[in-house]
Design an enzyme around this catalytic site. Structure first.
Site, PDB file in Angstrom:
ATOM      1  N   HIS A   1     -12.063  -2.572  -2.279  1.00  0.00           N
ATOM      2  CA  HIS A   1     -13.117  -1.487  -2.824  1.00  0.00           C
ATOM      3  C   HIS A   1     -13.489  -1.575  -4.270  1.00  0.00           C
ATOM      4  O   HIS A   1     -14.624  -1.262  -4.223  1.00  0.00           O
ATOM      5  CB  HIS A   1     -12.754  -0.277  -1.834  1.00  0.00           C
ATOM      6  CG  HIS A   1     -12.490  -0.277  -0.480  1.00  0.00           C
ATOM      7  ND1 HIS A   1     -11.999  -0.672   0.632  1.00  0.00           N
ATOM      8  CD2 HIS A   1     -13.846   1.208   0.146  1.00  0.00           C
ATOM      9  CE1 HIS A   1     -12.756  -0.104   1.620  1.00  0.00           C
ATOM     10  NE2 HIS A   1     -14.098   0.336   1.708  1.00  0.00           N
TER      11      HIS A   1
ATOM     12  N   HIS B   1      -4.459   2.138  -1.844  1.00  0.00           N
ATOM     13  CA  HIS B   1      -3.516   1.645  -3.406  1.00  0.00           C
ATOM     14  C   HIS B   1      -3.297   2.546  -4.183  1.00  0.00           C
ATOM     15  O   HIS B   1      -3.279   3.796  -4.448  1.00  0.00           O
ATOM     16  CB  HIS B   1      -5.590   1.503  -3.690  1.00  0.00           C
ATOM     17  CG  HIS B   1      -6.060   0.308  -3.338  1.00  0.00           C
ATOM     18  ND1 HIS B   1      -5.593  -1.116  -2.275  1.00  0.00           N
ATOM     19  CD2 HIS B   1      -7.607   0.432  -2.416  1.00  0.00           C
ATOM     20  CE1 HIS B   1      -5.984  -1.612  -1.596  1.00  0.00           C
ATOM     21  NE2 HIS B   1      -7.490  -0.871  -1.177  1.00  0.00           N
TER      22      HIS B   1
ATOM     23  N   ARG C   1     -10.134   6.113  -3.537  1.00  0.00           N
ATOM     24  CA  ARG C   1      -8.838   4.655  -2.881  1.00  0.00           C
ATOM     25  C   ARG C   1      -7.440   5.458  -3.062  1.00  0.00           C
ATOM     26  O   ARG C   1      -6.639   5.314  -2.680  1.00  0.00           O
ATOM     27  CB  ARG C   1      -9.170   3.400  -3.341  1.00  0.00           C
ATOM     28  CG  ARG C   1     -10.559   3.471  -3.090  1.00  0.00           C
ATOM     29  CD  ARG C   1     -11.125   3.076  -1.415  1.00  0.00           C
ATOM     30  NE  ARG C   1     -10.158   2.265  -0.467  1.00  0.00           N
ATOM     31  CZ  ARG C   1     -10.189   2.099   0.323  1.00  0.00           C
ATOM     32  NH1 ARG C   1     -11.131   2.929   0.931  1.00  0.00           N
ATOM     33  NH2 ARG C   1      -9.311   1.161   1.100  1.00  0.00           N
TER      34      ARG C   1
ATOM     35  N   ARG D   1       0.762  -1.251   0.068  1.00  0.00           N
ATOM     36  CA  ARG D   1       0.296  -0.089  -0.018  1.00  0.00           C
ATOM     37  C   ARG D   1       0.481   1.116  -0.027  1.00  0.00           C
ATOM     38  O   ARG D   1       1.752   1.638   0.743  1.00  0.00           O
ATOM     39  CB  ARG D   1      -0.865  -0.041   1.122  1.00  0.00           C
ATOM     40  CG  ARG D   1      -1.891  -0.884   0.972  1.00  0.00           C
ATOM     41  CD  ARG D   1      -2.456  -1.553   2.371  1.00  0.00           C
ATOM     42  NE  ARG D   1      -3.758  -2.847   1.724  1.00  0.00           N
ATOM     43  CZ  ARG D   1      -5.201  -2.322   1.826  1.00  0.00           C
ATOM     44  NH1 ARG D   1      -5.521  -0.760   0.698  1.00  0.00           N
ATOM     45  NH2 ARG D   1      -6.153  -3.026   1.678  1.00  0.00           N
TER      46      ARG D   1
END
Length: 355
Positions: A115, A174, A168, A79
């Site tokens: 997501h 991300h 995101r 991440r």
């Protein structure tokens, strides 16, 4: 991968620098893509509109999230918020500064985005269901209207997916390539279920066998890699190390938390849809009445929002997973069986008086 990560960091930095004023909207879109909203908003509404679509939605969401977990374990995706701290490709500490937010510090691996995958697979189901409904009620000569409807619905789909993906990336949870993989993966899972008829007619044994298979495969895969010295929970300590605020770390973002939540929902749906309460209410004389469906939808949506106030203790992980499973299983039991049955019983006295 360093090229993708470095390019992704530049995009994130650009978004945070130039679009900081849109944080409220982007945070809202990130919540729109939250897989938990599938069970608390989309499912309660769609199941009362169309039971087959609502049932398919749960299957798509659960199987999609399960594949997401397996791929995260395989791809070992970093991440942005921790990669920027761990990498050594920036000379003399010249790395861009990425801002963190309360929803940034997810603890699982980052690729593909859960997501983006959850949002795309569920919205794919909703759009195809809406198209199927409208097309079946159009005349064959209404080609222009069909094209307009098709264009509008798919435009809405892509607008939502792009917004979720940007949100995101903006919060540095991300990289861009991870959300793209998530959208593609979600659409593939949803399309596969378009060619899997009879899911809404599955027996209780099918639900139980599927639950057992998903759990044992995930657990077996986890233990197998542990034998080879690969720790699939490698991301949790890194997330805790580099998260700007320890209060932003939540146990419900760990890989096994999502697995337990999904298995609980599928388990509860299996019992609910094969229960006597469901057969008497949704499959009974009131099942086709608009007033019955409207009352069920409103009551279900209200009840699901109250679920947010039920806080599960996180001090002991085994207890957390057990209670999370039970809470998740109770959602379809409420939406599919208990609430429709109560509404059915309330409507019966009025029906008897009119006869």
């Amino acid at each position: 991968m360093d090229f993708l990560h470095r390019s992704g960091v530049l995009i994130i930095h650009h978004l945070q620098e130039d679009y900081r004023t849109y944080y409220g909207f982007l945070n809202f879109m990130s919540n729109v893509g939250d897989p938990r909203n599938i069970f608390s908003i989309y499912f309660p509404l769609w199941f009362q509109l169309n039971q087959n679509v609502g049932t398919k939605m749960i299957w798509v969401a659960v199987i999609g999230d399960w594949f997401n977990l397996i791929f995260k374990w395989i791809l070992f995706g970093h991440r942005p918020y921790w990669w920027i701290q761990e990498t050594e490709i920036y000379p003399n500490h010249s790395s861009p500064c990425l801002e963190q937010f309360p929803t940034t510090c997810e603890t699982g691996p980052g690729s593909p985005s859960g997501h983006a995958m959850g949002s795309s697979c569920v919205w794919y189901v909703m759009v195809t269901a809406a198209l199927s409904y409208t097309i079946s009620r159009m005349e064959e000569s209404s080609v222009t209207l069909h094209r307009l409807t098709w264009s509008f619905l798919w435009s809405v789909f892509w607008l939502i997916q792009i917004s979720v993906c940007i949100s995101r990336v903006f919060i540095a949870t991300h990289f861009p390539h991870q959300v793209i993989l998530g959208v593609i993966g979600g659409m593939l899972v949803a399309e596969a279920f378009e060619h899997t008829p009879g899911v809404h007619m599955a027996s209780l044994s099918v639900y139980l066998k599927t639950n057992v298979f998903l759990f044992l495969f995930a657990l077996g895969f986890y233990l197998l890699l542990r034998l080879f010295g690969i720790d699939l929970l490698w991301s949790v300590p890194i997330a805790k190390k580099w998260c700007a605020n320890p209060d932003w770390i939540h146990i419900d973002s760990t890989p096994f938390a999502g697995l337990v939540r999904n298995l609980g929902v599928l388990f509860g749906l299996g019992f609910a849809i094969n229960s006597e309460m469901f057969l008497r209410s949704c499959q009974g004389e009131n099942g086709t009445k608009p007033s019955f469906r409207l009352l069920c939808a409103l009551t279900s949506l209200t009840t699901m929002q109250l679920y947010r106030f039920i806080k599960i203790p996180t001090h002991a992980e085994p207890l957390f997973y057990l209670l999370s499973f039970c809470k998740s299983a109770s959602i379809p039991l409420m939406v599919v069986a208990l609430i429709p049955y109560c509404v059915h019983m309330l409507m019966r006295p009025g029906d008897k008086k009119t006869k």
